[in-house]
Scaffold this motif. Sequence first.
Motif, PDB file in Angstrom:
ATOM      1  N   MET A   1       0.852  -1.110  -0.034  1.00 18.27           N
ATOM      2  CA  MET A   1      -0.222  -0.180   0.127  1.00 18.27           C
ATOM      3  C   MET A   1       0.965   1.156  -0.079  1.00 18.27           C
ATOM      4  SD  MET A   1      -2.887   0.886   2.379  1.00 18.27           S
ATOM      5  CE  MET A   1      -3.390   2.549   2.844  1.00 18.27           C
ATOM      6  N   ARG A   2       0.389   2.194  -0.789  1.00 21.78           N
ATOM      7  CA  ARG A   2       1.294   3.410  -0.815  1.00 21.78           C
ATOM      8  C   ARG A   2       0.528   4.385  -0.050  1.00 21.78           C
ATOM      9  NH1 ARG A   2       2.585   6.959  -5.830  1.00 21.78           N
ATOM     10  NH2 ARG A   2       4.719   7.402  -5.312  1.00 21.78           N
ATOM     11  N   PHE A   3       1.263   5.401   0.544  1.00 17.52           N
ATOM     12  CA  PHE A   3       0.866   6.367   1.245  1.00 17.52           C
ATOM     13  C   PHE A   3       0.436   7.386   0.180  1.00 17.52           C
ATOM     14  CE2 PHE A   3       1.490  10.216   3.985  1.00 17.52           C
ATOM     15  CZ  PHE A   3       0.465   9.864   4.787  1.00 17.52           C
ATOM     16  N   PRO A   4      -0.544   7.818   0.149  1.00 20.10           N
ATOM     17  CA  PRO A   4      -1.111   8.916  -0.801  1.00 20.10           C
ATOM     18  C   PRO A   4      -0.379  10.096  -1.106  1.00 20.10           C
ATOM     19  CG  PRO A   4      -2.918   8.690   0.826  1.00 20.10           C
ATOM     20  CD  PRO A   4      -1.626   7.597   1.378  1.00 20.10           C
ATOM     21  N   TYR A   5       0.453  10.612   0.188  1.00 17.66           N
ATOM     22  CA  TYR A   5       0.953  11.838   0.160  1.00 17.66           C
ATOM     23  C   TYR A   5       2.412  11.664   0.163  1.00 17.66           C
ATOM     24  CZ  TYR A   5      -3.451  13.715   1.058  1.00 17.66           C
ATOM     25  OH  TYR A   5      -4.934  13.998   0.983  1.00 17.66           O
ATOM     26  N   SER A   6       3.050  10.509  -0.526  1.00 17.81           N
ATOM     27  CA  SER A   6       4.419  10.045  -0.165  1.00 17.81           C
ATOM     28  C   SER A   6       5.339  11.273  -0.883  1.00 17.81           C
ATOM     29  CB  SER A   6       4.556   8.735  -1.043  1.00 17.81           C
ATOM     30  OG  SER A   6       4.321   8.865  -2.467  1.00 17.81           O
ATOM     31  N   LEU A  12       8.717  17.030   4.137  1.00 16.83           N
ATOM     32  CA  LEU A  12       8.179  17.206   5.585  1.00 16.83           C
ATOM     33  C   LEU A  12       8.918  16.689   6.640  1.00 16.83           C
ATOM     34  CD1 LEU A  12       5.575  17.961   7.282  1.00 16.83           C
ATOM     35  CD2 LEU A  12       4.507  15.649   6.965  1.00 16.83           C
ATOM     36  N   LEU A  13       9.494  15.699   6.343  1.00 18.59           N
ATOM     37  CA  LEU A  13      10.442  14.891   7.287  1.00 18.59           C
ATOM     38  C   LEU A  13      11.824  15.905   7.362  1.00 18.59           C
ATOM     39  CD1 LEU A  13      10.431  11.137   6.635  1.00 18.59           C
ATOM     40  CD2 LEU A  13       9.458  12.585   8.561  1.00 18.59           C
ATOM     41  N   SER A  14      12.371  16.368   6.217  1.00 21.07           N
ATOM     42  CA  SER A  14      13.471  17.371   5.975  1.00 21.07           C
ATOM     43  C   SER A  14      13.210  18.577   6.900  1.00 21.07           C
ATOM     44  CB  SER A  14      13.932  17.487   4.764  1.00 21.07           C
ATOM     45  OG  SER A  14      14.156  16.232   3.845  1.00 21.07           O
ATOM     46  N   GLY A  15      11.958  19.338   6.677  1.00 18.66           N
ATOM     47  CA  GLY A  15      11.702  20.336   7.537  1.00 18.66           C
ATOM     48  C   GLY A  15      11.572  20.109   9.018  1.00 18.66           C
ATOM     49  N   LEU A  16      11.045  18.901   9.452  1.00 17.51           N
ATOM     50  CA  LEU A  16      11.101  18.670  10.809  1.00 17.51           C
ATOM     51  C   LEU A  16      12.505  18.409  11.308  1.00 17.51           C
ATOM     52  CD1 LEU A  16       7.860  16.161  11.040  1.00 17.51           C
ATOM     53  CD2 LEU A  16       8.170  18.421  11.918  1.00 17.51           C
ATOM     54  N   ALA A  17      13.376  17.741  10.634  1.00 10.16           N
ATOM     55  CA  ALA A  17      14.751  17.802  11.039  1.00 10.16           C
ATOM     56  C   ALA A  17      15.564  18.873  11.114  1.00 10.16           C
ATOM     57  CB  ALA A  17      15.567  16.790  10.267  1.00 10.16           C
TER      58      ALA A  17
END
Length: 182
Positions: A1-6, A12-17
């Motif tokens: 199953m693929r996450f629709p917002y991949s 998003l993860l880069s921004g959080l880091a």
Amino acid sequence: MRFPYSHYQFPLLSGLAVLAVAGGSFFFLTQQYQRDLLQHIETRAKVLAAQIEITRGYITEHYVDKIQRSHGKPFIAERDHAAPDRIPLPFTATREIAAQMSAQGWYGARLLSLTPLNPANRPDDEFEREALQAIEAGADSFARIESVGGIPQFRRMTPDRAVTAYRRIPAPSSRVFTSSTR
């Protein structure tokens, strides 16, 4: 199953880091700044305590002790106050207290003049000459950081605004206070 917002995951993860690193850096820097500020305040408090202790000792030795031993005899105020019936002039007291502070490594201070009664109160170096000229021209103070003996020192000179209790006349503008902090 693929996450629709991949396609948003990496940004998003880069921004959080980046946000986490920036927040951690901000926290570390504020803690360092607070430690530095507290250390500076502690040093200033130690200087004030030393100034109070030296001043109290000086007043006790050169005024109180002599007054108690005088049995009501009059005193003469002058530069040379070694005799039991002599007490130091305020200018002399200021110079001698500042010399004790300097000897203990707290700070250096001098009262200077372009036309001193005591030749030891003439400017010693280029900073003191420039500062005296600036103050004579109306500056409220003159300051800079310079190397003295290979050690950076903050040097500042201000006009002598001392007022006598008897005459309420400001001291001559050519007398100035200078200090150095290591």
